[in-house]
Design a protein around this motif. Structure first.
Motif, PDB file in Angstrom:
ATOM      1  N   ILE A 255       6.576  39.123   5.587  1.00 46.07           N
ATOM      2  CA  ILE A 255       7.283  38.440   6.661  1.00 46.07           C
ATOM      3  C   ILE A 255       8.130  37.304   6.096  1.00 46.07           C
ATOM      4  O   ILE A 255       9.254  37.071   6.549  1.00 46.07           O
ATOM      5  N   GLU A 256       7.621  36.614   5.088  1.00 44.70           N
ATOM      6  CA  GLU A 256       8.396  35.547   4.460  1.00 44.70           C
ATOM      7  C   GLU A 256       9.624  36.098   3.750  1.00 44.70           C
ATOM      8  O   GLU A 256      10.713  35.496   3.801  1.00 44.70           O
ATOM      9  N   ILE A 257       9.498  37.266   3.098  1.00 41.63           N
ATOM     10  CA  ILE A 257      10.673  37.897   2.483  1.00 41.63           C
ATOM     11  C   ILE A 257      11.693  38.260   3.560  1.00 41.63           C
ATOM     12  O   ILE A 257      12.898  38.029   3.398  1.00 41.63           O
ATOM     13  N   LEU A 258      11.213  38.805   4.665  1.00 45.79           N
ATOM     14  CA  LEU A 258      12.100  39.167   5.769  1.00 45.79           C
ATOM     15  C   LEU A 258      12.777  37.926   6.344  1.00 45.79           C
ATOM     16  O   LEU A 258      13.976  37.940   6.646  1.00 45.79           O
ATOM     17  N   ARG A 259      12.015  36.836   6.482  1.00 44.80           N
ATOM     18  CA  ARG A 259      12.591  35.592   7.010  1.00 44.80           C
ATOM     19  C   ARG A 259      13.692  35.066   6.090  1.00 44.80           C
ATOM     20  O   ARG A 259      14.781  34.703   6.560  1.00 44.80           O
ATOM     21  N   ARG A 260      13.430  35.045   4.789  1.00 42.71           N
ATOM     22  CA  ARG A 260      14.437  34.553   3.856  1.00 42.71           C
ATOM     23  C   ARG A 260      15.679  35.444   3.847  1.00 42.71           C
ATOM     24  O   ARG A 260      16.799  34.963   3.685  1.00 42.71           O
ATOM     25  N   THR A 261      15.479  36.736   4.027  1.00 42.00           N
ATOM     26  CA  THR A 261      16.587  37.683   3.932  1.00 42.00           C
ATOM     27  C   THR A 261      17.506  37.619   5.144  1.00 42.00           C
ATOM     28  O   THR A 261      18.739  37.622   4.998  1.00 42.00           O
ATOM     29  N   TRP A 262      16.939  37.559   6.359  1.00 45.68           N
ATOM     30  CA  TRP A 262      17.764  37.677   7.562  1.00 45.68           C
ATOM     31  C   TRP A 262      17.628  36.537   8.570  1.00 45.68           C
ATOM     32  O   TRP A 262      18.434  36.444   9.488  1.00 45.68           O
ATOM     33  N   TYR A 263      16.631  35.683   8.416  1.00 42.11           N
ATOM     34  CA  TYR A 263      16.399  34.686   9.459  1.00 42.11           C
ATOM     35  C   TYR A 263      16.317  33.250   8.946  1.00 42.11           C
ATOM     36  O   TYR A 263      15.950  32.352   9.695  1.00 42.11           O
ATOM     37  N   SER A 264      16.668  32.997   7.711  1.00 46.44           N
ATOM     38  CA  SER A 264      16.393  31.684   7.121  1.00 46.44           C
ATOM     39  C   SER A 264      17.293  30.569   7.640  1.00 46.44           C
ATOM     40  O   SER A 264      16.855  29.430   7.773  1.00 46.44           O
ATOM     41  N   GLU A 265      18.549  30.853   7.935  1.00 48.87           N
ATOM     42  CA  GLU A 265      19.480  29.781   8.289  1.00 48.87           C
ATOM     43  C   GLU A 265      20.066  29.908   9.684  1.00 48.87           C
ATOM     44  O   GLU A 265      20.731  29.002  10.158  1.00 48.87           O
ATOM     45  N   TRP A 266      19.800  31.002  10.339  1.00 49.14           N
ATOM     46  CA  TRP A 266      20.575  31.304  11.533  1.00 49.14           C
ATOM     47  C   TRP A 266      19.740  32.091  12.529  1.00 49.14           C
ATOM     48  O   TRP A 266      18.900  32.881  12.159  1.00 49.14           O
ATOM     49  N   SER A 267      19.940  31.803  13.802  1.00 51.70           N
ATOM     50  CA  SER A 267      19.229  32.530  14.848  1.00 51.70           C
ATOM     51  C   SER A 267      20.094  32.567  16.092  1.00 51.70           C
ATOM     52  O   SER A 267      20.295  31.556  16.746  1.00 51.70           O
ATOM     53  N   GLY A 268      20.616  33.736  16.385  1.00 45.04           N
ATOM     54  CA  GLY A 268      21.370  33.900  17.618  1.00 45.04           C
ATOM     55  C   GLY A 268      22.539  32.943  17.753  1.00 45.04           C
ATOM     56  O   GLY A 268      22.859  32.489  18.846  1.00 45.04           O
TER      57      GLY A 268
ATOM     58  N   ALA B  62      17.641  37.198  22.410  1.00 44.21           N
ATOM     59  CA  ALA B  62      18.752  37.939  23.018  1.00 44.21           C
ATOM     60  C   ALA B  62      19.502  38.755  21.967  1.00 44.21           C
ATOM     61  O   ALA B  62      19.912  39.899  22.219  1.00 44.21           O
ATOM     62  N   GLU B  63      19.665  38.183  20.775  1.00 45.59           N
ATOM     63  CA  GLU B  63      20.388  38.906  19.733  1.00 45.59           C
ATOM     64  C   GLU B  63      19.585  40.089  19.199  1.00 45.59           C
ATOM     65  O   GLU B  63      20.133  41.152  18.897  1.00 45.59           O
TER      66      GLU B  63
ATOM     67  N   ILE C 252      20.856  44.012  19.292  1.00 47.64           N
ATOM     68  CA  ILE C 252      20.867  44.928  18.157  1.00 47.64           C
ATOM     69  C   ILE C 252      20.073  46.196  18.484  1.00 47.64           C
ATOM     70  O   ILE C 252      20.467  47.305  18.118  1.00 47.64           O
ATOM     71  N   ASN C 253      18.949  46.044  19.200  1.00 45.28           N
ATOM     72  CA  ASN C 253      18.172  47.219  19.612  1.00 45.28           C
ATOM     73  C   ASN C 253      19.001  48.139  20.495  1.00 45.28           C
ATOM     74  O   ASN C 253      18.912  49.371  20.394  1.00 45.28           O
ATOM     75  N   ARG C 254      19.816  47.557  21.367  1.00 48.56           N
ATOM     76  CA  ARG C 254      20.664  48.383  22.239  1.00 48.56           C
ATOM     77  C   ARG C 254      21.722  49.123  21.422  1.00 48.56           C
ATOM     78  O   ARG C 254      22.052  50.280  21.711  1.00 48.56           O
ATOM     79  N   VAL C 255      22.255  48.448  20.395  1.00 50.38           N
ATOM     80  CA  VAL C 255      23.217  49.118  19.513  1.00 50.38           C
ATOM     81  C   VAL C 255      22.563  50.310  18.830  1.00 50.38           C
ATOM     82  O   VAL C 255      23.138  51.415  18.783  1.00 50.38           O
ATOM     83  N   ASP C 256      21.353  50.122  18.315  1.00 51.99           N
ATOM     84  CA  ASP C 256      20.641  51.217  17.654  1.00 51.99           C
ATOM     85  C   ASP C 256      20.417  52.389  18.608  1.00 51.99           C
ATOM     86  O   ASP C 256      20.575  53.555  18.223  1.00 51.99           O
ATOM     87  N   ARG C 257      20.061  52.082  19.840  1.00 49.15           N
ATOM     88  CA  ARG C 257      19.832  53.158  20.809  1.00 49.15           C
ATOM     89  C   ARG C 257      21.117  53.935  21.085  1.00 49.15           C
ATOM     90  O   ARG C 257      21.089  55.159  21.254  1.00 49.15           O
ATOM     91  N   ARG C 258      22.233  53.222  21.143  1.00 48.83           N
ATOM     92  CA  ARG C 258      23.508  53.931  21.358  1.00 48.83           C
ATOM     93  C   ARG C 258      23.853  54.810  20.163  1.00 48.83           C
ATOM     94  O   ARG C 258      24.366  55.926  20.323  1.00 48.83           O
ATOM     95  N   LEU C 259      23.584  54.312  18.955  1.00 44.41           N
ATOM     96  CA  LEU C 259      23.913  55.088  17.760  1.00 44.41           C
ATOM     97  C   LEU C 259      23.102  56.377  17.674  1.00 44.41           C
ATOM     98  O   LEU C 259      23.605  57.406  17.211  1.00 44.41           O
ATOM     99  N   ILE C 260      21.851  56.329  18.101  1.00 43.51           N
ATOM    100  CA  ILE C 260      20.984  57.504  17.956  1.00 43.51           C
ATOM    101  C   ILE C 260      21.026  58.413  19.188  1.00 43.51           C
ATOM    102  O   ILE C 260      20.515  59.533  19.160  1.00 43.51           O
ATOM    103  N   ARG C 261      21.654  57.952  20.253  1.00 41.83           N
ATOM    104  CA  ARG C 261      21.657  58.713  21.514  1.00 41.83           C
ATOM    105  C   ARG C 261      22.196  60.126  21.300  1.00 41.83           C
ATOM    106  O   ARG C 261      23.265  60.331  20.745  1.00 41.83           O
TER     107      ARG C 261
END
Length: 242
Positions: free
Chosen positions: A47-60, A141-142, A146-155
């Motif tokens: 989880i810490e690797i994931l946080r540093r990779t995508w969530y460390s400086e920015w949120s929504g 919300a963000e 992104i989940n909605r985008v994924d659902r559209r891509l796989i629809r």
């Protein structure tokens, strides 16, 4: 995997890979890295690797404090676990440095992974405090967007595939050491053994998209999203064959 070490949704069954069989796939370039089944005590490090990779400086679009970014990363991690039936971690010098999760629909129908399980309950508990902050609400919300985008891509395309790679994560501090290729190739070998022929995954321009291109995956669909801060991200449905 039994419940004490399993990271998989409670309703699924798992074809676990033994450490011995994984070790034989090790490359000479990275002899210290070994693969094993993911355990619960690996969660904090990953989880810490994931946080540093995508969530460390920015949120929504908001500056995220440490608690907000950790909670978003933790919820993201458990969201991937909730729909997975395969879980392998790469360990270097005794610590987790990467993980790959997947769902094999040949063995575990996708509808079963959508049933409520302990990971979904954990997500609710983790995200609830974020409803009381601007950054937290924006982050949630963000994630939903992104989940909605994924659902559209796989629809309309779900029945094309035998499996999904639900999370592929490597510590960016050792990204050049071949750990990602080690993990991915091990998963493809397990796909072959259980009869997977075609699989998919979601990625975007914030990730190392070139990794998948070099391994022969195809951009099957894409969607560009414009953010409130003026930036944009292109999301991809990647298709691979075994």
């Amino acid at each position: 995997m039994n419940d004490s070490s399993s990271t998989i949704a409670d309703v699924t069954s798992v074809a676990a890979v033994s450490t011995a069989s994984s070790s034989t796939a090790a490359t000479p370039r990275r002899p210290a890295v070994r693969l094993r089944t993911l355990r619960r005590d690996d969660y904090p490090a990953l989880i810490e690797i994931l946080r540093r990779t995508w969530y460390s400086e920015w949120s929504g679009g908001q500056k995220a404090d440490s608690d907000c970014s950790r909670r978003l990363a933790e919820a993201d991690f458990h969201s991937c676990l909730a729909r997975s039936s395969e879980a392998t971690v790469a360990v270097l010098h005794g610590r987790p440095v990467g993980v790959i999760l997947a769902r094999v629909d040949i063995n575990v129908p996708k509808r079963l992974c959508l049933l409520p399980n302990r990971h979904h309950r954990h997500i609710i508990r983790t995200l609830f405090p974020l409803l009381f902050s601007t950054a937290g609400r924006s982050g949630i919300a963000e994630m939903l967007r992104i989940n909605r985008v994924d659902r559209r891509l796989i629809r309309g395309a779900k029945n094309r595939y035998d499996a999904e790679v639900t999370l592929f994560l490597v510590d960016e501090r050792i990204r050049g050491g071949g750990v990602g290729g080690f993990l991915f190739d091990d998963l493809l070998e397990r796909f072959r053994r259980v009869g997977v022929r075609r699989y998919y995954l979601f990625t975007d321009t914030g990730c190392n998209v070139g990794f998948y291109t070099r391994r022969g995956l195809t951009h099957r669909r894409e969607e560009k999203v414009e953010w409130d801060d003026g930036g944009s991200t292109v999301f991809y449905l990647e298709e691979g064959t075994v």
